[in-house]
Enzyme design. Structure first.
Site, PDB file in Angstrom:
ATOM      1  CE1 TYR A 144      60.095  -3.032 -60.628  1.00  0.00           C
ATOM      2  CE2 TYR A 144      57.841  -2.655 -59.956  1.00  0.00           C
ATOM      3  CZ  TYR A 144      58.757  -3.281 -60.769  1.00  0.00           C
ATOM      4  OH  TYR A 144      58.330  -4.153 -61.728  1.00  0.00           O
ATOM      5  CE  LYS A 193      69.911 -14.045 -64.129  1.00  0.00           C
ATOM      6  NZ  LYS A 193      69.841 -15.253 -64.992  1.00  0.00           N
ATOM      7  CG  ASP A 225      67.083 -17.723 -65.839  1.00  0.00           C
ATOM      8  OD1 ASP A 225      67.072 -18.168 -64.670  1.00  0.00           O
ATOM      9  OD2 ASP A 225      68.124 -17.672 -66.521  1.00  0.00           O
ATOM     10  CG  ASP A 250      55.416  -5.903 -61.730  1.00  0.00           C
ATOM     11  OD1 ASP A 250      54.192  -6.168 -61.747  1.00  0.00           O
ATOM     12  OD2 ASP A 250      55.916  -4.932 -62.337  1.00  0.00           O
ATOM     13  CG  ASP A 254      51.222  -9.113 -65.093  1.00  0.00           C
ATOM     14  OD1 ASP A 254      50.920  -8.791 -63.931  1.00  0.00           O
ATOM     15  OD2 ASP A 254      50.954  -8.402 -66.093  1.00  0.00           O
TER      16      ASP A 254
HETATM   17  C1  IPM Z   1      51.454  -4.160 -60.147  1.00  0.00           C
HETATM   18  C2  IPM Z   1      51.607  -3.058 -61.132  1.00  0.00           C
HETATM   19  C3  IPM Z   1      52.402  -1.937 -60.499  1.00  0.00           C
HETATM   20  C4  IPM Z   1      53.789  -2.478 -60.191  1.00  0.00           C
HETATM   21  C5  IPM Z   1      52.496  -0.634 -61.296  1.00  0.00           C
HETATM   22  C6  IPM Z   1      51.158  -0.153 -61.740  1.00  0.00           C
HETATM   23  C7  IPM Z   1      53.234   0.416 -60.519  1.00  0.00           C
HETATM   24  O1  IPM Z   1      52.175  -3.515 -62.317  1.00  0.00           O
HETATM   25  O2  IPM Z   1      50.954  -3.922 -59.030  1.00  0.00           O
HETATM   26  O3  IPM Z   1      51.804  -5.309 -60.472  1.00  0.00           O
HETATM   27  O4  IPM Z   1      54.665  -2.430 -61.059  1.00  0.00           O
HETATM   28  O5  IPM Z   1      53.980  -2.933 -59.090  1.00  0.00           O
HETATM   29 MN    MN Z   2      52.355  -5.661 -62.411  1.00  0.00          MN
END
Ligand code: IPM
Ligand code: MN
Length: 360
Positions: A144, A193, A225, A250, A254
């Site tokens: 990132y 990885k 994975d 990240d 999710d």
């Molecule tokens: C998160 C979000 C952020 C990230 C974005 C909005 C920059 O997805 O905090 O998980 O990718 O870290």
């Molecule tokens: Mn995110």
């Protein structure tokens, strides 16, 4: 406690869920005689249109001066985002915020008590006993933050994102993960990885080198994975702490939101050497902005993390968690967590329900 908190209300559902987080914070402050001053500051796409910047200089200054930062999600509908140059959108502003305070340790709890197993899309027997994973995501290094090259700079049509990790970046977050696992008496699962990436091998080696200093912590490695797969078929094997590099964290966090049934349950703390900030894991959900249906759990949970980690108010923090889970267990839920025959609470009704449990 006497504290100044920088409040970044963000965009879309941001201000709606922030209002509930602050409601809870104010109730805690009032009950305990704490003095909290809140500084509301522009941050996000709305700020870009109003001030020419998603993260204006005045906001930066106030964040520098504040004891902690509470941030709601930022971002407007795509047609509006398209009017902002790519490098000036909320996402790079968020990365700048993280970099400014070197908030390298990002705590993302993935928690679902057994009593709420029905929230999960996974079969109830996979949740039996409850899910309690603390994902720790490295937040200020890796792909990132590496150099980004997009097409037109080169003769060939191509793009690249550089992924760099320094030993210090890996070790500082790995130590935090080992220490959290030690404090919980839990195992530590380290995601990587290493079969493909040089940075993956680097992670694995540096973490393995640290392991002897934490001989009391049961540690295992897993390929990312496979981790994604195992999280679906048996999430509870990861109960304890998981350590992930920035992008893998990240993505898998999710997925954690999916396992517990809603990203609306996902809060976070991002901790640096001398500043921390707290925010929901999810985005600003422009599609439901203004409908009063957003789940403020993620924002209120972020307040609970702040009380604990920035202000050492463990019992107040625990009281907020008890109120949050208690409300959900009593059937007080926003639409994202309701089945067909249940009547959802609105965003602010859920906030009220949590406050009512704090101050019976
Ligand atoms: C998160 C979000 C952020 C990230 C974005 C909005 C920059 O997805 O905090 O998980 O990718 O870290
Ligand atoms: Mn995110």
């Amino acid at each position: 406690m006497q504290a100044t908190i920088a409040v970044l209300e963000g965009d879309a559902v941001g201000p709606e869920i922030m209002a509930e987080g602050l409601k809870v914070l104010e109730a805690i402050a009032e009950a305990g005689g704490h003095k909290v001053s809140l500084l509301r500051l522009p941050f996000g796409a709305g700020s870009y249109f109003a001030n020419g910047s998603c993260f204006p200089a005045d906001t930066k200054q106030a964040c520098d001066d504040a004891d902690a930062i509470l941030k709601a999600p930022a971002g407007l509908p795509l047609d509006q985002m398209d009017r902002i140059p790519v490098d000036q959108r909320p996402e790079p502003a968020i990365l700048e915020l993280r970099q400014r305070y070197t908030t390298f340790a990002n705590y993302r709890p993935v928690v679902l008590p057994e009593a709420l197993a029905s929230f999960s899309p996974l079969r109830p027997e996979l949740i039996a006993g409850g899910v309690d994973i603390l994902m720790i995501r490295e937040l200020v290094g890796g792909i990132y933050f590496g150099e980004k090259v997009e097409g037109e700079h080169t003769q060939q049509r191509r793009a690249s994102d550089e992924c760099i990790y320094t030993a210090e970046e890996v070790e500082q977050v790995a130590r935090v993960a080992f220490e959290e696992a030690r404090a919980r008496g839990s195992r530590l699962t380290v995601v990587h990885k290493a079969n493909v990436l040089a940075t993956g091998r680097f992670w694995q080696k540096l973490v393995a080198d640290l392991a002897p200093s934490y001989a009391d912590v049961e540690m295992e490695f897993i390929l990312v994975d496979n981790a994604a797969y195992q999280l679906m078929i048996n999430p509870r094997q990861f109960n304890g702490v998981m350590l992930l590099e920035n992008m893998q964290g990240d993505i898998l966090s999710d997925q954690g939101g999916g396992i517990v049934g809603s990203l609306g349950l996902m809060c976070s703390a991002s901790i640096g050497p001398d500043k921390a900030y707290y925010e929901p894991v999810h985005g600003s959900a422009p599609d439901i902005a203004g409908t009063g249906t957003a789940n403020p759990f993620s924002m209120i949970g972020s307040v609970a993390l702040m009380l604990d980690r920035s202000f050492g108010l463990q019992s107040e923090s625990q009281a907020v968690w008890d109120a949050l889970w208690g409300a959900l267990e009593a059937g007080e839920r926003t639409a994202d967590l309701c089945g067909d025959n249940e009547t959802p609470l609105s965003t602010s009704e859920f906030g009220d329900a949590v406050v009512a449990r704090l101050t019976p």
